[in-house]
Design a protein around this motif. Structure first.
Motif, PDB file in Angstrom:
ATOM      1  N   MET A  73      21.600  43.562 -13.001  1.00  8.25           N
ATOM      2  CA  MET A  73      20.775  43.333 -11.911  1.00  8.25           C
ATOM      3  C   MET A  73      19.375  42.898 -12.032  1.00  8.25           C
ATOM      4  O   MET A  73      18.958  42.636 -13.099  1.00  8.25           O
ATOM      5  CB  MET A  73      20.585  44.915 -11.254  1.00  8.25           C
ATOM      6  N   LYS A  74      19.209  42.193 -10.667  1.00  9.03           N
ATOM      7  CA  LYS A  74      17.877  41.256 -10.759  1.00  9.03           C
ATOM      8  C   LYS A  74      16.506  42.090 -11.402  1.00  9.03           C
ATOM      9  O   LYS A  74      15.785  41.687 -12.276  1.00  9.03           O
ATOM     10  CB  LYS A  74      17.466  40.473  -9.569  1.00  9.03           C
ATOM     11  N   SER A  75      16.583  43.266 -10.830  1.00  5.74           N
ATOM     12  CA  SER A  75      15.142  43.915 -11.068  1.00  5.74           C
ATOM     13  C   SER A  75      15.174  44.389 -12.670  1.00  5.74           C
ATOM     14  O   SER A  75      14.097  44.124 -13.173  1.00  5.74           O
ATOM     15  CB  SER A  75      15.228  45.344 -10.314  1.00  5.74           C
ATOM     16  N   LYS A  76      16.338  44.510 -13.310  1.00  2.00           N
ATOM     17  CA  LYS A  76      16.526  44.907 -14.855  1.00  2.00           C
ATOM     18  C   LYS A  76      15.998  43.811 -15.415  1.00  2.00           C
ATOM     19  O   LYS A  76      15.286  43.724 -16.507  1.00  2.00           O
ATOM     20  CB  LYS A  76      17.754  45.738 -15.016  1.00  2.00           C
ATOM     21  N   ARG A  77      16.566  42.395 -14.990  1.00  2.00           N
ATOM     22  CA  ARG A  77      16.448  41.447 -15.567  1.00  2.00           C
ATOM     23  C   ARG A  77      14.814  41.170 -15.658  1.00  2.00           C
ATOM     24  O   ARG A  77      14.511  40.427 -16.727  1.00  2.00           O
ATOM     25  CB  ARG A  77      17.127  40.236 -15.121  1.00  2.00           C
ATOM     26  N   VAL A  78      14.426  41.214 -14.573  1.00  2.00           N
ATOM     27  CA  VAL A  78      12.784  40.764 -14.378  1.00  2.00           C
ATOM     28  C   VAL A  78      12.146  41.742 -15.368  1.00  2.00           C
ATOM     29  O   VAL A  78      10.997  41.182 -16.135  1.00  2.00           O
ATOM     30  CB  VAL A  78      12.348  41.061 -12.845  1.00  2.00           C
ATOM     31  N   GLU A  79      12.318  42.760 -15.505  1.00  2.00           N
ATOM     32  CA  GLU A  79      11.443  43.864 -16.438  1.00  2.00           C
ATOM     33  C   GLU A  79      11.691  43.485 -17.784  1.00  2.00           C
ATOM     34  O   GLU A  79      10.872  43.678 -18.612  1.00  2.00           O
ATOM     35  CB  GLU A  79      11.991  45.141 -16.284  1.00  2.00           C
ATOM     36  N   GLU A  80      12.968  43.003 -18.118  1.00  2.00           N
ATOM     37  CA  GLU A  80      13.478  42.492 -19.400  1.00  2.00           C
ATOM     38  C   GLU A  80      12.634  41.229 -19.685  1.00  2.00           C
ATOM     39  O   GLU A  80      12.031  41.081 -20.770  1.00  2.00           O
ATOM     40  CB  GLU A  80      14.776  42.275 -19.725  1.00  2.00           C
ATOM     41  N   ILE A  81      12.415  40.441 -18.871  1.00  2.00           N
ATOM     42  CA  ILE A  81      11.931  39.205 -18.969  1.00  2.00           C
ATOM     43  C   ILE A  81      10.270  39.537 -19.298  1.00  2.00           C
ATOM     44  O   ILE A  81       9.763  38.816 -20.021  1.00  2.00           O
ATOM     45  CB  ILE A  81      12.151  38.200 -17.607  1.00  2.00           C
ATOM     46  N   LYS A  82       9.836  40.380 -18.486  1.00  2.00           N
ATOM     47  CA  LYS A  82       8.374  40.657 -18.606  1.00  2.00           C
ATOM     48  C   LYS A  82       8.058  41.235 -20.129  1.00  2.00           C
ATOM     49  O   LYS A  82       7.094  40.963 -20.698  1.00  2.00           O
ATOM     50  CB  LYS A  82       7.786  41.719 -17.692  1.00  2.00           C
ATOM     51  N   ALA A  83       9.031  42.276 -20.548  1.00  4.10           N
ATOM     52  CA  ALA A  83       8.880  42.727 -21.910  1.00  4.10           C
ATOM     53  C   ALA A  83       8.932  41.602 -23.018  1.00  4.10           C
ATOM     54  O   ALA A  83       8.043  41.774 -24.064  1.00  4.10           O
ATOM     55  CB  ALA A  83       9.901  43.733 -21.911  1.00  4.10           C
ATOM     56  N   TYR A  84       9.786  40.597 -22.649  1.00  3.47           N
ATOM     57  CA  TYR A  84       9.988  39.520 -23.746  1.00  3.47           C
ATOM     58  C   TYR A  84       8.749  38.516 -23.769  1.00  3.47           C
ATOM     59  O   TYR A  84       8.427  38.146 -24.728  1.00  3.47           O
ATOM     60  CB  TYR A  84      11.075  38.547 -23.331  1.00  3.47           C
ATOM     61  N   ILE A  85       8.313  38.405 -22.692  1.00  3.56           N
ATOM     62  CA  ILE A  85       6.871  37.494 -22.558  1.00  3.56           C
ATOM     63  C   ILE A  85       5.708  38.209 -23.187  1.00  3.56           C
ATOM     64  O   ILE A  85       5.014  37.736 -23.946  1.00  3.56           O
ATOM     65  CB  ILE A  85       6.494  37.241 -20.974  1.00  3.56           C
ATOM     66  N   ARG A  86       5.760  39.516 -22.970  1.00  2.00           N
ATOM     67  CA  ARG A  86       4.441  40.327 -23.666  1.00  2.00           C
ATOM     68  C   ARG A  86       4.678  40.306 -25.049  1.00  2.00           C
ATOM     69  O   ARG A  86       3.640  40.216 -25.704  1.00  2.00           O
ATOM     70  CB  ARG A  86       4.622  41.830 -23.162  1.00  2.00           C
ATOM     71  N   GLN A  87       6.102  40.431 -25.517  1.00  2.00           N
ATOM     72  CA  GLN A  87       6.082  40.270 -27.219  1.00  2.00           C
ATOM     73  C   GLN A  87       5.812  39.046 -27.696  1.00  2.00           C
ATOM     74  O   GLN A  87       5.220  38.598 -28.827  1.00  2.00           O
ATOM     75  CB  GLN A  87       7.649  40.737 -27.254  1.00  2.00           C
ATOM     76  N   LYS A  88       6.563  38.012 -27.034  1.00  2.89           N
ATOM     77  CA  LYS A  88       6.149  36.671 -27.498  1.00  2.89           C
ATOM     78  C   LYS A  88       4.547  35.926 -27.130  1.00  2.89           C
ATOM     79  O   LYS A  88       4.398  34.783 -27.538  1.00  2.89           O
ATOM     80  CB  LYS A  88       7.091  35.624 -26.893  1.00  2.89           C
ATOM     81  N   LYS A  89       3.881  36.445 -26.175  1.00  2.00           N
ATOM     82  CA  LYS A  89       2.568  36.065 -25.570  1.00  2.00           C
ATOM     83  C   LYS A  89       2.886  34.807 -24.677  1.00  2.00           C
ATOM     84  O   LYS A  89       2.258  34.884 -23.522  1.00  2.00           O
ATOM     85  CB  LYS A  89       1.762  35.664 -26.808  1.00  2.00           C
ATOM     86  N   GLN A  90       3.433  33.836 -24.995  1.00  2.00           N
ATOM     87  CA  GLN A  90       3.807  32.620 -24.188  1.00  2.00           C
ATOM     88  C   GLN A  90       5.147  32.092 -24.318  1.00  2.00           C
ATOM     89  O   GLN A  90       5.768  32.096 -25.566  1.00  2.00           O
ATOM     90  CB  GLN A  90       2.752  31.733 -24.021  1.00  2.00           C
ATOM     91  N   VAL A  91       5.856  31.793 -23.390  1.00  2.00           N
ATOM     92  CA  VAL A  91       7.242  31.216 -23.464  1.00  2.00           C
ATOM     93  C   VAL A  91       7.612  30.041 -22.633  1.00  2.00           C
ATOM     94  O   VAL A  91       6.843  30.124 -21.315  1.00  2.00           O
ATOM     95  CB  VAL A  91       8.362  32.361 -23.360  1.00  2.00           C
ATOM     96  N   SER A  92       8.661  29.201 -22.864  1.00  2.00           N
ATOM     97  CA  SER A  92       8.891  28.135 -21.852  1.00  2.00           C
ATOM     98  C   SER A  92       9.743  28.852 -20.945  1.00  2.00           C
ATOM     99  O   SER A  92      10.634  29.364 -21.239  1.00  2.00           O
ATOM    100  CB  SER A  92       9.456  26.983 -22.482  1.00  2.00           C
ATOM    101  N   LEU A  93      10.254  27.872 -19.737  1.00  2.00           N
ATOM    102  CA  LEU A  93      11.197  28.307 -18.697  1.00  2.00           C
ATOM    103  C   LEU A  93      12.537  28.253 -19.517  1.00  2.00           C
ATOM    104  O   LEU A  93      13.379  28.667 -19.441  1.00  2.00           O
ATOM    105  CB  LEU A  93      10.921  27.548 -17.497  1.00  2.00           C
ATOM    106  N   ASP A  94      12.418  26.941 -20.308  1.00  2.00           N
ATOM    107  CA  ASP A  94      13.922  26.687 -20.978  1.00  2.00           C
ATOM    108  C   ASP A  94      14.233  27.736 -21.889  1.00  2.00           C
ATOM    109  O   ASP A  94      15.378  28.187 -21.892  1.00  2.00           O
ATOM    110  CB  ASP A  94      13.571  25.286 -21.689  1.00  2.00           C
ATOM    111  N   GLU A  95      13.251  28.379 -22.487  1.00  2.00           N
ATOM    112  CA  GLU A  95      13.346  29.517 -23.548  1.00  2.00           C
ATOM    113  C   GLU A  95      14.255  30.415 -22.860  1.00  2.00           C
ATOM    114  O   GLU A  95      14.899  31.290 -23.289  1.00  2.00           O
ATOM    115  CB  GLU A  95      12.306  29.797 -24.214  1.00  2.00           C
ATOM    116  N   LEU A  96      13.659  30.910 -21.682  1.00  2.00           N
ATOM    117  CA  LEU A  96      13.808  31.872 -20.891  1.00  2.00           C
ATOM    118  C   LEU A  96      15.173  31.976 -20.540  1.00  2.00           C
ATOM    119  O   LEU A  96      16.015  32.798 -20.550  1.00  2.00           O
ATOM    120  CB  LEU A  96      12.928  32.264 -19.705  1.00  2.00           C
TER     121      LEU A  96
END
Length: 250
Positions: A1-24
């Motif tokens: 689901m989109k909402s779950k994916r968005v939350e997972e993306i946010k958690a991933y960015i918090r962990q990595k601090k900054q990421v590229s769109l290609d990496e996501l």
């Protein structure tokens, strides 16, 4: 689901601090268009910021008590204050903000006639030893965490004065969010001081770059002189100098 994916993306960015769109795209196995839509939604929440080719987590900083802040990098703060003092001239009317770096400013001054407007309790106590320095103390309630007098009464008093130079402190500064501070009570005084001053000096080390705190009290473009240390990200120096501002590293 989109909402779950968005939350997972946010958690991933918090962990990595900054990421590229290609990496996501690669990590979450979705198209570039899908990631762009998800990123737009995340950016609207204000927790993240857009960077070239990607997205970054902009960590919010809380207020650290004055004594704890004062013990950190004290020699560095003295160097910054020493350089700032060289811009003060005989007869100046200056505003000195609360803060652990600005509190050192008076110690670095030669014996000269000067008017200081301040809410900084540390500075007020030190000014007793300087016979030629007139100190105008802003009224308000003493904030024991920042050792400063705060409130609307102090901001109202400050409106009456003309200020040649303001020496400001902050919790953080960034291109997207400007110069910000953690203390709600200090917001009005800082804002008025900046607006009433002919020239604004920001005293902040490089670690405060890319940091956004609770309230923005001026845009970064309002800073005339940034006095910092050698750790400042060159990106900030390039931006300020392109705006014909002065950046000094000590």
């Amino acid at each position: 689901m989109k909402s779950k994916r968005v939350e997972e993306i946010k958690a991933y960015i918090r962990q990595k601090k900054q990421v590229s769109l290609d990496e996501l795209c690669q990590v979450f196995e979705v198209s570039k268009n899908t990631i762009r839509r998800d990123v737009r939604e995340i950016l609207e929440e204000g927790e993240m910021k857009k960077i070239y080719g990607g997205i970054a987590y902009e960590e919010k900083k809380g207020l650290i008590p004055f004594m704890e802040r004062n013990q950190k990098a004290s020699e560095e703060k003295k160097r910054i204050a020493h350089k700032a003092a060289t811009f003060i001239e005989e007869g100046d009317i200056i505003f000195v903000d609360s803060g652990t770096t600005t509190s050192h400013l008076l110690d670095e001054l030669p014996d000269m006639r000067l008017t200081i407007i301040t809410n900084n309790l540390e500075l007020i106590n030190r000014a007793v030893l300087f016979e030629k320095v007139q100190v105008i103390v802003l009224s308000g309630v003493l904030n024991k965490e920042t050792l400063s007098f705060t409130g609307k009464s102090g901001a109202d008093e400050l409106e009456r004065f003309n200020i040649h130079k303001a020496f400001m402190a902050c919790t953080g500064f960034s291109l997207s969010s400007g110069v910000s501070n953690s203390s709600i009570e200090e917001y009005e005084i800082k804002s008025v001081a900046v607006r009433k001053s002919r020239q604004v000096f920001l005293l902040a080390n490089g670690a405060k770059a890319d940091v956004t705190s609770l309230q923005t009290y001026m845009p970064l473009s309002r800073v005339d002189v940034l006095i910092t240390d050698t750790t400042l990200d060159p990106h900030y120096a390039d931006y300020l100098e392109s705006e014909e501002k002065t950046v000094i590293r000590v």
